[in-house]
Design a protein around this motif. Structure first.
Motif, PDB file in Angstrom:
ATOM      1  N   PHE A 227     -69.102 -66.194 -34.994  1.00 15.49           N
ATOM      2  CA  PHE A 227     -68.449 -66.382 -33.698  1.00 15.49           C
ATOM      3  C   PHE A 227     -67.377 -65.325 -33.481  1.00 15.49           C
ATOM      4  O   PHE A 227     -66.735 -64.860 -34.416  1.00 15.49           O
ATOM      5  CB  PHE A 227     -67.843 -67.787 -33.611  1.00 15.49           C
ATOM      6  N   ASP A 228     -67.193 -64.959 -32.207  1.00 13.09           N
ATOM      7  CA  ASP A 228     -66.216 -63.924 -31.867  1.00 13.09           C
ATOM      8  C   ASP A 228     -64.781 -64.397 -32.046  1.00 13.09           C
ATOM      9  O   ASP A 228     -63.883 -63.593 -32.313  1.00 13.09           O
ATOM     10  CB  ASP A 228     -66.410 -63.449 -30.426  1.00 13.09           C
ATOM     11  N   SER A 229     -64.544 -65.699 -31.855  1.00 18.72           N
ATOM     12  CA  SER A 229     -63.186 -66.231 -31.952  1.00 18.72           C
ATOM     13  C   SER A 229     -63.218 -67.691 -32.377  1.00 18.72           C
ATOM     14  O   SER A 229     -64.276 -68.337 -32.377  1.00 18.72           O
ATOM     15  CB  SER A 229     -62.467 -66.106 -30.607  1.00 18.72           C
ATOM     16  N   GLU A 230     -62.054 -68.208 -32.725  1.00 14.35           N
ATOM     17  CA  GLU A 230     -61.946 -69.614 -33.129  1.00 14.35           C
ATOM     18  C   GLU A 230     -62.259 -70.537 -31.954  1.00 14.35           C
ATOM     19  O   GLU A 230     -62.861 -71.599 -32.136  1.00 14.35           O
ATOM     20  CB  GLU A 230     -60.544 -69.885 -33.672  1.00 14.35           C
ATOM     21  N   SER A 231     -61.840 -70.124 -30.761  1.00 13.63           N
ATOM     22  CA  SER A 231     -62.092 -70.961 -29.580  1.00 13.63           C
ATOM     23  C   SER A 231     -63.593 -71.068 -29.305  1.00 13.63           C
ATOM     24  O   SER A 231     -64.090 -72.131 -28.927  1.00 13.63           O
ATOM     25  CB  SER A 231     -61.370 -70.382 -28.356  1.00 13.63           C
ATOM     26  N   GLU A 232     -64.339 -69.980 -29.513  1.00 14.30           N
ATOM     27  CA  GLU A 232     -65.783 -70.006 -29.328  1.00 14.30           C
ATOM     28  C   GLU A 232     -66.437 -70.921 -30.355  1.00 14.30           C
ATOM     29  O   GLU A 232     -67.367 -71.669 -30.033  1.00 14.30           O
ATOM     30  CB  GLU A 232     -66.361 -68.599 -29.458  1.00 14.30           C
ATOM     31  N   LEU A 233     -65.920 -70.893 -31.583  1.00 18.84           N
ATOM     32  CA  LEU A 233     -66.437 -71.769 -32.641  1.00 18.84           C
ATOM     33  C   LEU A 233     -66.182 -73.234 -32.301  1.00 18.84           C
ATOM     34  O   LEU A 233     -67.074 -74.085 -32.453  1.00 18.84           O
ATOM     35  CB  LEU A 233     -65.781 -71.416 -33.980  1.00 18.84           C
ATOM     36  N   ILE A 234     -64.977 -73.519 -31.806  1.00 18.72           N
ATOM     37  CA  ILE A 234     -64.629 -74.903 -31.448  1.00 18.72           C
ATOM     38  C   ILE A 234     -65.517 -75.414 -30.319  1.00 18.72           C
ATOM     39  O   ILE A 234     -66.003 -76.547 -30.355  1.00 18.72           O
ATOM     40  CB  ILE A 234     -63.141 -74.994 -31.057  1.00 18.72           C
ATOM     41  N   GLU A 235     -65.736 -74.566 -29.312  1.00 22.47           N
ATOM     42  CA  GLU A 235     -66.583 -74.953 -28.187  1.00 22.47           C
ATOM     43  C   GLU A 235     -68.008 -75.221 -28.656  1.00 22.47           C
ATOM     44  O   GLU A 235     -68.667 -76.167 -28.194  1.00 22.47           O
ATOM     45  CB  GLU A 235     -66.582 -73.851 -27.117  1.00 22.47           C
ATOM     46  N   TYR A 236     -68.500 -74.411 -29.584  1.00 25.46           N
ATOM     47  CA  TYR A 236     -69.843 -74.599 -30.114  1.00 25.46           C
ATOM     48  C   TYR A 236     -69.944 -75.921 -30.870  1.00 25.46           C
ATOM     49  O   TYR A 236     -70.919 -76.681 -30.697  1.00 25.46           O
ATOM     50  CB  TYR A 236     -70.200 -73.435 -31.043  1.00 25.46           C
ATOM     51  N   GLU A 237     -68.940 -76.219 -31.672  1.00 23.13           N
ATOM     52  CA  GLU A 237     -68.955 -77.470 -32.438  1.00 23.13           C
ATOM     53  C   GLU A 237     -68.864 -78.680 -31.508  1.00 23.13           C
ATOM     54  O   GLU A 237     -69.495 -79.713 -31.756  1.00 23.13           O
ATOM     55  CB  GLU A 237     -67.803 -77.470 -33.451  1.00 23.13           C
ATOM     56  N   LYS A 238     -68.085 -78.549 -30.426  1.00 19.99           N
ATOM     57  CA  LYS A 238     -68.008 -79.643 -29.437  1.00 19.99           C
ATOM     58  C   LYS A 238     -69.360 -79.855 -28.782  1.00 19.99           C
ATOM     59  O   LYS A 238     -69.794 -80.998 -28.568  1.00 19.99           O
ATOM     60  CB  LYS A 238     -66.958 -79.319 -28.374  1.00 19.99           C
ATOM     61  N   LYS A 239     -70.025 -78.761 -28.477  1.00 17.05           N
ATOM     62  CA  LYS A 239     -71.337 -78.837 -27.834  1.00 17.05           C
ATOM     63  C   LYS A 239     -72.351 -79.517 -28.752  1.00 17.05           C
ATOM     64  O   LYS A 239     -73.110 -80.407 -28.311  1.00 17.05           O
ATOM     65  CB  LYS A 239     -71.815 -77.426 -27.469  1.00 17.05           C
ATOM     66  N   ILE A 240     -72.363 -79.116 -30.007  1.00 21.92           N
ATOM     67  CA  ILE A 240     -73.298 -79.707 -30.967  1.00 21.92           C
ATOM     68  C   ILE A 240     -73.000 -81.193 -31.164  1.00 21.92           C
ATOM     69  O   ILE A 240     -73.916 -82.034 -31.228  1.00 21.92           O
ATOM     70  CB  ILE A 240     -73.225 -78.980 -32.324  1.00 21.92           C
ATOM     71  N   HIS A 241     -71.705 -81.518 -31.209  1.00 19.73           N
ATOM     72  CA  HIS A 241     -71.306 -82.919 -31.387  1.00 19.73           C
ATOM     73  C   HIS A 241     -71.745 -83.751 -30.187  1.00 19.73           C
ATOM     74  O   HIS A 241     -72.258 -84.879 -30.330  1.00 19.73           O
ATOM     75  CB  HIS A 241     -69.801 -83.012 -31.580  1.00 19.73           C
ATOM     76  N   ALA A 242     -71.541 -83.199 -28.982  1.00 20.77           N
ATOM     77  CA  ALA A 242     -71.914 -83.925 -27.759  1.00 20.77           C
ATOM     78  C   ALA A 242     -73.424 -84.130 -27.706  1.00 20.77           C
ATOM     79  O   ALA A 242     -73.893 -85.201 -27.303  1.00 20.77           O
ATOM     80  CB  ALA A 242     -71.445 -83.142 -26.529  1.00 20.77           C
ATOM     81  N   GLU A 243     -74.172 -83.139 -28.107  1.00 17.68           N
ATOM     82  CA  GLU A 243     -75.649 -83.268 -28.111  1.00 17.68           C
ATOM     83  C   GLU A 243     -76.101 -84.309 -29.101  1.00 17.68           C
ATOM     84  O   GLU A 243     -77.039 -85.076 -28.822  1.00 17.68           O
ATOM     85  CB  GLU A 243     -76.267 -81.905 -28.443  1.00 17.68           C
ATOM     86  N   SER A 244     -75.442 -84.352 -30.260  1.00 14.04           N
ATOM     87  CA  SER A 244     -75.831 -85.338 -31.265  1.00 14.04           C
ATOM     88  C   SER A 244     -75.494 -86.767 -30.818  1.00 14.04           C
ATOM     89  O   SER A 244     -76.245 -87.709 -31.064  1.00 14.04           O
ATOM     90  CB  SER A 244     -75.141 -85.045 -32.606  1.00 14.04           C
ATOM     91  N   VAL A 245     -74.369 -86.907 -30.078  1.00 11.77           N
ATOM     92  CA  VAL A 245     -73.977 -88.210 -29.559  1.00 11.77           C
ATOM     93  C   VAL A 245     -74.933 -88.649 -28.467  1.00 11.77           C
ATOM     94  O   VAL A 245     -75.337 -89.816 -28.377  1.00 11.77           O
ATOM     95  CB  VAL A 245     -72.526 -88.168 -29.004  1.00 11.77           C
ATOM     96  N   GLY A 246     -75.366 -87.677 -27.646  1.00 13.74           N
ATOM     97  CA  GLY A 246     -76.285 -87.981 -26.551  1.00 13.74           C
ATOM     98  C   GLY A 246     -77.638 -88.428 -27.052  1.00 13.74           C
ATOM     99  O   GLY A 246     -78.325 -89.237 -26.395  1.00 13.74           O
ATOM    100  N   LYS A 247     -78.049 -87.944 -28.190  1.00 14.60           N
ATOM    101  CA  LYS A 247     -79.362 -88.313 -28.756  1.00 14.60           C
ATOM    102  C   LYS A 247     -79.304 -89.638 -29.520  1.00 14.60           C
ATOM    103  O   LYS A 247     -80.336 -90.211 -29.826  1.00 14.60           O
ATOM    104  CB  LYS A 247     -79.835 -87.207 -29.709  1.00 14.60           C
ATOM    105  N   SER A 248     -78.076 -90.086 -29.813  1.00 14.76           N
ATOM    106  CA  SER A 248     -77.928 -91.317 -30.592  1.00 14.76           C
ATOM    107  C   SER A 248     -78.310 -92.530 -29.730  1.00 14.76           C
ATOM    108  O   SER A 248     -77.921 -92.628 -28.574  1.00 14.76           O
ATOM    109  CB  SER A 248     -76.495 -91.474 -31.075  1.00 14.76           C
ATOM    110  N   PRO A 249     -79.089 -93.472 -30.255  1.00 14.20           N
ATOM    111  CA  PRO A 249     -79.505 -94.671 -29.462  1.00 14.20           C
ATOM    112  C   PRO A 249     -78.384 -95.671 -29.304  1.00 14.20           C
ATOM    113  O   PRO A 249     -78.519 -96.635 -28.586  1.00 14.20           O
ATOM    114  CB  PRO A 249     -80.640 -95.233 -30.317  1.00 14.20           C
ATOM    115  N   TYR A 250     -77.266 -95.438 -30.022  1.00 15.56           N
ATOM    116  CA  TYR A 250     -76.157 -96.418 -29.933  1.00 15.56           C
ATOM    117  C   TYR A 250     -75.089 -95.878 -29.042  1.00 15.56           C
ATOM    118  O   TYR A 250     -74.189 -95.369 -29.130  1.00 15.56           O
ATOM    119  CB  TYR A 250     -75.630 -96.730 -31.331  1.00 15.56           C
TER     120      TYR A 250
END
Length: 250
Positions: A227-250
């Protein structure tokens, strides 16, 4: 951490380091030859050799012979010659000049090689890649997962690779060659090598001294996302987390 570190294999690192060593050594030798010509090293060394030759002829000794092969009479003449040389101001000045020039030429030659091979080229190729790392598909990033910073690259190259890992051993070897250091020299060399092996085996990122002090890690470019910066890394991790939550049946 979502963005796991994809470490480069030890064999790729070794192969890349070998290629870089050849390049850096070539640059260092070339620069050393140029500096030697500018500073008049050959002239100073020739004068020192002439002084030694004069004393060898005067005292009937051969300084190339091993001390173990000398007779008592030869040893006595050898000691007398050494004592006379140690009181000869011109000999002392010539000896000091040769040692000082050797240190300067060696230091500047190696510094030029390391700066070009480990700092300038990685700045051009990006991601901390030297010529060797580029060839074998590996690179360098900060341990946090972002691109290596210029300051970290400088620390890695100059303080780590040049000062600690190269010049300390080289200076010790030079002092051993000129007979100005005792058993402590080989001991220090052995300890540095042992420390490097321990760090390589014991650290989670297989780090060497230059990586520890610069907070960097050598990674496989094909599988590592940088990643180019820490902020880009944080945004990516938020995105991955949100996608994983969205796929969760609970």
């Amino acid at each position: 951490m979502i963005n796991d570190i994809q470490k480069a294999s030890i064999w790729k690192r070794f192969a890349a380091a070998l290629l870089d060593f050849i390049l850096i050594a070539t640059i260092a030798v070339g620069m050393a030859a140029l500096i030697s010509l500018i500073t008049g090293y050959d002239k100073a060394n020739d004068r020192l050799s002439e002084i030694y030759a004069e004393y060898e002829e005067k005292y009937g000794i051969d300084r190339t012979k091993s001390i173990d092969s000398l007779t008592e009479e030869e040893i006595k003449r050898y000691e007398e010659a050494d004592k006379a040389i140690s009181q000869d101001e011109e000999a002392i000045k010539a000896y000091s000049r040769v040692i000082n020039l050797t240190l300067v030429i060696t230091s500047l030659g190696i510094f030029s090689g390391v700066m070009i091979g480990e700092f300038v080229i990685p700045l051009i190729l990006k991601n901390g890649q030297t010529v060797g790392k580029k060839v074998f598909g590996i690179g360098v990033m900060m341990t946090g997962g972002i691109k290596i910073k210029t300051v970290a690259l400088f620390i890695r190259a100059v303080l780590g690779k040049y000062t600690i890992e190269t010049m300390i051993p080289v200076l010790i070897i030079i002092m051993i060659y000129f007979g100005s250091i005792g058993i402590i020299g080989p001991v220090v060399l052995g300890l540095i090598l042992l420390l490097q092996l321990i760090l390589l085996a014991a650290t989670s990122n297989n780090s060497l001294i230059h990586d520890l002090i610069s907070d960097t890690v050598v990674i496989d470019m094909a599988s590592q996302r940088i990643f180019d910066s820490e902020s880009e890394l944080i945004e990516y991790e938020k995105k991955i987390h949100a996608e994983s939550v969205g796929k969760s049946p609970y």
